[in-house]
Design an enzyme around this catalytic site. Sequence first.
Site, PDB file in Angstrom:
ATOM      1  N   CYS A 135      -6.227   0.008   6.834  1.00 52.48           N
ATOM      2  CA  CYS A 135      -5.959   0.593   5.509  1.00 52.48           C
ATOM      3  C   CYS A 135      -7.080   1.564   5.119  1.00 52.48           C
ATOM      4  CB  CYS A 135      -5.844  -0.528   4.471  1.00 52.48           C
ATOM      5  SG  CYS A 135      -5.436   0.076   2.807  1.00 52.48           S
ATOM      6  N   ASP A 190       0.425   3.770   1.683  1.00 47.98           N
ATOM      7  CA  ASP A 190       0.415   4.332   3.037  1.00 47.98           C
ATOM      8  C   ASP A 190       1.839   4.608   3.543  1.00 47.98           C
ATOM      9  OD1 ASP A 190       0.284   4.426   6.022  1.00 47.98           O
ATOM     10  OD2 ASP A 190      -1.842   4.049   5.660  1.00 47.98           O
ATOM     11  N   HIS A 202      -2.201  -3.949   4.979  1.00 47.17           N
ATOM     12  CA  HIS A 202      -2.004  -3.546   6.382  1.00 47.17           C
ATOM     13  C   HIS A 202      -3.355  -3.254   7.019  1.00 47.17           C
ATOM     14  CE1 HIS A 202      -2.691   0.871   5.821  1.00 47.17           C
ATOM     15  NE2 HIS A 202      -2.445   0.535   4.580  1.00 47.17           N
ATOM     16  N   ARG A 205       3.065   4.731   6.301  1.00 45.44           N
ATOM     17  CA  ARG A 205       3.497   3.982   7.480  1.00 45.44           C
ATOM     18  C   ARG A 205       3.943   2.550   7.166  1.00 45.44           C
ATOM     19  NH1 ARG A 205      -2.149   5.082  10.322  1.00 45.44           N
ATOM     20  NH2 ARG A 205      -2.685   4.657   8.164  1.00 45.44           N
ATOM     21  N   CYS A 227       0.841  -1.196   0.000  1.00 48.17           N
ATOM     22  CA  CYS A 227       0.000   0.000   0.000  1.00 48.17           C
ATOM     23  C   CYS A 227       0.882   1.254   0.000  1.00 48.17           C
ATOM     24  CB  CYS A 227      -0.913   0.015   1.224  1.00 48.17           C
ATOM     25  SG  CYS A 227      -2.089   1.398   1.224  1.00 48.17           S
TER      26      CYS A 227
HETATM   27 CO    CO Z   1      -3.445   1.232   2.980  1.00 49.50          CO
END
Ligand code: CO
Length: 218
Positions: A104, A47, A101, A49, A45
Amino acid sequence: MGNNTSYQRLLDGNKEWSKAKLKADPEFFNNLTKGQTPQYLWIGCSDSRVPANEITNTKSGEIFVHRNVANLVLHTDVNLLSVLHYAVEVLHVEHIIVCGHYGCGGVIAAMENHDFGIVNKWLRNIKEVYAKYVDELEAIEDITERSNRLVELNVMEQVKNLAKTTVVQKAWEKRALAIHGWVYGFNNGIITDLNCMINELNDLEPIFRYRLSSDTSE
Ligand code: CO
């Protein structure tokens, strides 16, 4: 805002990082210029993090990476397919990892009925996963737990989507290639293996198996 402190921080950080790398290993950058031989393709992803190298404690050169919102593998996504093709055909990676994750944002948004504009088209693919497993998902009362289960199911579907590509099926005719589904939790930093690995054509429903008679098929 008048000053460039916010992005200058990244350039300054890069200089410090480069200096530290050279100090630890004077050949570090010389070795990188010789090329890459990663054994893993990571589909994760976007993302911020979930940085692939950092959470797997790996170095530059070890993982070939593709990231998008909610780690989707779509058969019409030329970007994903180009990365996959290069990783499998040229770099000869032995493992492909789809890593989702918990928490999400893309998956959570897909569970809503809000109109997000153009992003609807991307999130639709997650809605299709929801629809496929609607009975299982709606039996889960807690909305966070439900979204976490959808995160897992979404990863498992993307693992299957990879197996449905001719890139992967052509590789299987010649050599070993395993596709794994993992989920990362930033509550504790641990990656869970969903044990949904696919490493041969027989793992896939017959309708998706291609009869690869020539080297020209794509
Ligand atoms: Co995500």
